[in-house]
Design a protein around this motif. Structure first.
Motif, PDB file in Angstrom:
ATOM      1  N   LEU A 199       3.398  21.813  62.976  1.00  0.00           N
ATOM      2  CA  LEU A 199       2.333  20.828  62.785  1.00  0.00           C
ATOM      3  C   LEU A 199       1.128  21.483  62.115  1.00  0.00           C
ATOM      4  O   LEU A 199       0.960  22.697  62.148  1.00  0.00           O
ATOM      5  CB  LEU A 199       1.916  20.239  64.134  1.00  0.00           C
ATOM      6  CG  LEU A 199       3.022  19.515  64.908  1.00  0.00           C
ATOM      7  CD1 LEU A 199       2.543  19.165  66.318  1.00  0.00           C
ATOM      8  CD2 LEU A 199       3.478  18.263  64.174  1.00  0.00           C
ATOM      9  N   LEU A 200       0.304  20.648  61.507  1.00  0.00           N
ATOM     10  CA  LEU A 200      -0.902  21.106  60.821  1.00  0.00           C
ATOM     11  C   LEU A 200      -2.122  20.494  61.498  1.00  0.00           C
ATOM     12  O   LEU A 200      -2.181  19.275  61.683  1.00  0.00           O
ATOM     13  CB  LEU A 200      -0.864  20.701  59.345  1.00  0.00           C
ATOM     14  CG  LEU A 200      -2.149  20.884  58.534  1.00  0.00           C
ATOM     15  CD1 LEU A 200      -2.576  22.337  58.470  1.00  0.00           C
ATOM     16  CD2 LEU A 200      -1.969  20.311  57.123  1.00  0.00           C
ATOM     17  N   ILE A 201      -3.080  21.332  61.876  1.00  0.00           N
ATOM     18  CA  ILE A 201      -4.395  20.867  62.312  1.00  0.00           C
ATOM     19  C   ILE A 201      -5.352  21.211  61.185  1.00  0.00           C
ATOM     20  O   ILE A 201      -5.608  22.389  60.910  1.00  0.00           O
ATOM     21  CB  ILE A 201      -4.815  21.521  63.641  1.00  0.00           C
ATOM     22  CG1 ILE A 201      -3.812  21.167  64.734  1.00  0.00           C
ATOM     23  CG2 ILE A 201      -6.227  21.077  64.028  1.00  0.00           C
ATOM     24  CD1 ILE A 201      -4.015  21.919  66.041  1.00  0.00           C
ATOM     25  N   ARG A 228       2.519  15.368  59.040  1.00  0.00           N
ATOM     26  CA  ARG A 228       2.586  16.320  60.157  1.00  0.00           C
ATOM     27  C   ARG A 228       1.203  16.809  60.578  1.00  0.00           C
ATOM     28  O   ARG A 228       1.095  17.797  61.313  1.00  0.00           O
ATOM     29  CB  ARG A 228       3.463  17.509  59.783  1.00  0.00           C
ATOM     30  CG  ARG A 228       2.937  18.383  58.647  1.00  0.00           C
ATOM     31  CD  ARG A 228       3.792  19.643  58.479  1.00  0.00           C
ATOM     32  NE  ARG A 228       5.043  19.397  57.780  1.00  0.00           N
ATOM     33  CZ  ARG A 228       6.208  19.943  58.144  1.00  0.00           C
ATOM     34  NH1 ARG A 228       6.261  20.768  59.166  1.00  0.00           N
ATOM     35  NH2 ARG A 228       7.302  19.670  57.461  1.00  0.00           N
ATOM     36  N   ALA A 229       0.152  16.117  60.146  1.00  0.00           N
ATOM     37  CA  ALA A 229      -1.197  16.658  60.320  1.00  0.00           C
ATOM     38  C   ALA A 229      -2.081  15.833  61.235  1.00  0.00           C
ATOM     39  O   ALA A 229      -2.036  14.592  61.229  1.00  0.00           O
ATOM     40  CB  ALA A 229      -1.883  16.797  58.957  1.00  0.00           C
ATOM     41  N   PHE A 230      -2.910  16.551  61.991  1.00  0.00           N
ATOM     42  CA  PHE A 230      -4.109  16.003  62.610  1.00  0.00           C
ATOM     43  C   PHE A 230      -5.259  16.349  61.663  1.00  0.00           C
ATOM     44  O   PHE A 230      -5.582  17.536  61.490  1.00  0.00           O
ATOM     45  CB  PHE A 230      -4.382  16.645  63.967  1.00  0.00           C
ATOM     46  CG  PHE A 230      -3.313  16.445  65.008  1.00  0.00           C
ATOM     47  CD1 PHE A 230      -3.354  15.352  65.857  1.00  0.00           C
ATOM     48  CD2 PHE A 230      -2.276  17.357  65.143  1.00  0.00           C
ATOM     49  CE1 PHE A 230      -2.383  15.170  66.842  1.00  0.00           C
ATOM     50  CE2 PHE A 230      -1.308  17.199  66.119  1.00  0.00           C
ATOM     51  CZ  PHE A 230      -1.352  16.102  66.976  1.00  0.00           C
ATOM     52  N   VAL A 231      -5.856  15.353  61.030  1.00  0.00           N
ATOM     53  CA  VAL A 231      -6.968  15.585  60.104  1.00  0.00           C
ATOM     54  C   VAL A 231      -8.269  15.319  60.856  1.00  0.00           C
ATOM     55  O   VAL A 231      -8.489  14.218  61.371  1.00  0.00           O
ATOM     56  CB  VAL A 231      -6.858  14.681  58.863  1.00  0.00           C
ATOM     57  CG1 VAL A 231      -8.053  14.899  57.939  1.00  0.00           C
ATOM     58  CG2 VAL A 231      -5.550  14.955  58.121  1.00  0.00           C
ATOM     59  N   VAL A 232      -9.124  16.343  60.917  1.00  0.00           N
ATOM     60  CA  VAL A 232     -10.341  16.300  61.737  1.00  0.00           C
ATOM     61  C   VAL A 232     -11.568  16.281  60.834  1.00  0.00           C
ATOM     62  O   VAL A 232     -11.654  17.050  59.868  1.00  0.00           O
ATOM     63  CB  VAL A 232     -10.403  17.533  62.661  1.00  0.00           C
ATOM     64  CG1 VAL A 232     -11.677  17.528  63.486  1.00  0.00           C
ATOM     65  CG2 VAL A 232      -9.174  17.606  63.555  1.00  0.00           C
ATOM     66  N   SER A 233     -12.534  15.407  61.159  1.00  0.00           N
ATOM     67  CA  SER A 233     -13.796  15.427  60.434  1.00  0.00           C
ATOM     68  C   SER A 233     -14.949  15.120  61.385  1.00  0.00           C
ATOM     69  O   SER A 233     -14.739  14.839  62.566  1.00  0.00           O
ATOM     70  CB  SER A 233     -13.784  14.449  59.254  1.00  0.00           C
ATOM     71  OG  SER A 233     -14.888  14.704  58.390  1.00  0.00           O
ATOM     72  N   SER A 234     -16.172  15.181  60.855  1.00  0.00           N
ATOM     73  CA  SER A 234     -17.368  15.141  61.696  1.00  0.00           C
ATOM     74  C   SER A 234     -18.435  14.234  61.096  1.00  0.00           C
ATOM     75  O   SER A 234     -18.903  14.484  59.985  1.00  0.00           O
ATOM     76  CB  SER A 234     -17.931  16.562  61.851  1.00  0.00           C
ATOM     77  OG  SER A 234     -19.251  16.545  62.350  1.00  0.00           O
ATOM     78  N   ALA A 250      -7.575  11.661  62.292  1.00  0.00           N
ATOM     79  CA  ALA A 250      -6.588  10.768  61.675  1.00  0.00           C
ATOM     80  C   ALA A 250      -5.239  11.461  61.780  1.00  0.00           C
ATOM     81  O   ALA A 250      -5.108  12.636  61.412  1.00  0.00           O
ATOM     82  CB  ALA A 250      -6.944  10.499  60.214  1.00  0.00           C
ATOM     83  N   ALA A 251      -4.240  10.746  62.276  1.00  0.00           N
ATOM     84  CA  ALA A 251      -2.917  11.338  62.454  1.00  0.00           C
ATOM     85  C   ALA A 251      -1.869  10.238  62.446  1.00  0.00           C
ATOM     86  O   ALA A 251      -2.155   9.099  62.850  1.00  0.00           O
ATOM     87  CB  ALA A 251      -2.851  12.113  63.766  1.00  0.00           C
ATOM     88  N   PRO A 252      -0.651  10.545  61.996  1.00  0.00           N
ATOM     89  CA  PRO A 252       0.420   9.542  62.031  1.00  0.00           C
ATOM     90  C   PRO A 252       0.694   9.098  63.461  1.00  0.00           C
ATOM     91  O   PRO A 252       0.451   9.854  64.418  1.00  0.00           O
ATOM     92  CB  PRO A 252       1.615  10.264  61.413  1.00  0.00           C
ATOM     93  CG  PRO A 252       1.301  11.711  61.514  1.00  0.00           C
ATOM     94  CD  PRO A 252      -0.189  11.827  61.460  1.00  0.00           C
TER      95      PRO A 252
END
Length: 386
Positions: A199-201, A228-234, A250-252
């Motif tokens: 997985l990708l963070i 396959r990603a957890f996309v993190v923002s602020s 944001a994640a599937p």
């Protein structure tokens, strides 16, 4: 009479002490130094955003929102990601509002990392990654970015992947080096991960701060990685309100489902009026679309002043950081140089070695230029002595 005794408590994080950011900020305050160490603005957010939050409070929007976040804000985030990166997330299932990006990263790690799993981190890296992995019972696998350029070494990343690798954490724009990943870099990573279930963070908190005509290469823009990603923002970084501690993931769907299982038990949900205020403010995309130009002007002002010193400037492609090499000024270690710079010159910085588990020394320190022009001018006036 019984003697009161506090029972011993074995530490979950035995190697963790007070962070360098707290230490340097306290030192800066003690000596009246300009604090360019800790990464937050010294100016206020947009008054329209403040008003939107206040209006939400006065309108009675002060009770618990839905666990995953206010629907209007999740829709606004999904619309932004689709407009910028071409990927549509379902706001109902695949966008979760978090108590800042740090909580988002911890929750993602707790959701996917089991005891004995390995997680790859690219050093130097943000200081929460390692402790988060340890709290989940995982094993940290450290892969250095290339010294001097801080570019990813994809051969070393590929070699680090094994049967117990659960995830890799990537941060672009990068804290502390201010480098950015390109579309080609994402493709290289996708090629490496393709035959695996890793997985990708993707830590993208500085996504709206990229310079010199670059565009942010989000994991959301690459279909294979997005899957396959957890996309993190602020929101805090984007809107100059870091103390609000509001972000998103944001994640599937299948990943988001597991994320929310943990999220509901470590914070449950996030500040209601702030979410409503952000949703209303995001109707106008200009504040985040114009952010790169806003910070590039500050970066250029700061770099122009530093050019008159003996610091060697490293590239600053994104984020609101500027790294410099001080080899021509001092032989001190990075931590000692930062203490000297704070106490004797009156400007606080952060040693790059603090972002390495082993304290790797390169005679490089990091400044933050997310400051008022007057703050930068004062810092540059003091640094001109060098």
């Amino acid at each position: 009479m019984a003697i009161s005794r506090t029972p011993p408590l074995p530490s979950r994080l035995p190697h963790v002490g007070t962070t360098i950011f707290t230490v340097m900020s306290a030192l800066a305050q003690e000596h009246g130094a300009v604090n360019l160490g800790q990464g937050f603005p010294d100016f206020d957010g947009d008054p329209r955003l403040i008003d939107a939050v206040a209006d939400a409070m006065r309108a009675g929007l002060n009770q618990y929102p839905p666990m995953a976040g206010v629907p209007a804000l999740r829709e606004a985030v999904a619309a932004k990601i689709e407009a910028l990166y071409g990927h549509r997330y379902d706001p109902g299932r695949e966008i979760t509002i978090t108590a800042g990006a740090t909580q988002a990263i911890l929750t993602a790690i707790l959701a996917c990392v089991h005891p004995g799993d390995e997680v790859i981190v690219l050093e130097p890296c943000y200081d929460s990654y390692g402790p988060n992995i340890e709290l989940a019972g995982g094993t940290i696998v450290r892969v250095p970015l290339t010294p001097g350029t801080f570019r990813p070494d994809f051969d070393r990343i590929a070699a680090a992947i094994g049967p117990r690798t659960r995830a890799i954490i990537v941060n672009s724009p990068h804290n502390p080096s201010a480098t950015t990943w390109s579309r080609d870099d994402l493709e290289r990573l996708a090629t490496i991960l393709r035959p695996t279930d890793v997985l990708l963070i993707s830590d993208e908190v500085y996504e709206h701060m990229v310079y010199d005509g670059r565009t942010h290469a989000s994991a959301a823009s690459h279909p294979e990685l997005a899957a396959r990603a957890f996309v993190v923002s602020s929101f805090g970084k984007t809107y100059h309100v870091t103390g609000w501690k509001v972000g998103y993931v944001a994640a599937p769907g299948p990943l988001a489902d597991e994320f929310r299982k943990v999220h509901q038990f470590n914070v449950f949900t996030v500040n209601t009026p702030v979410q409503h205020g952000l949703a209303r403010f995001m109707v106008d995309p200009a504040p985040y679309l114009e952010l790169s130009a806003f910070y590039q002007r500050k970066r250029d002002l700061f770099r122009a002043g530093l050019a008159a010193t003996r610091f060697r400037l490293l590239p600053s492609e994104g984020s609101y950081f500027q790294c410099v090499d001080y080899s021509a000024i001092s032989d001190l270690t990075e931590a000692a140089f930062c203490r000297w710079l704070t106490t004797e010159v009156g400007v606080a910085a952060i040693p790059l070695s603090a972002f390495y588990a082993g304290g790797f020394e390169q005679r490089i320190v990091r400044f933050c230029f997310a400051k008022k022009d007057a703050t930068l001018d004062l810092a540059l006036e003091r640094l001109a002595r060098l």
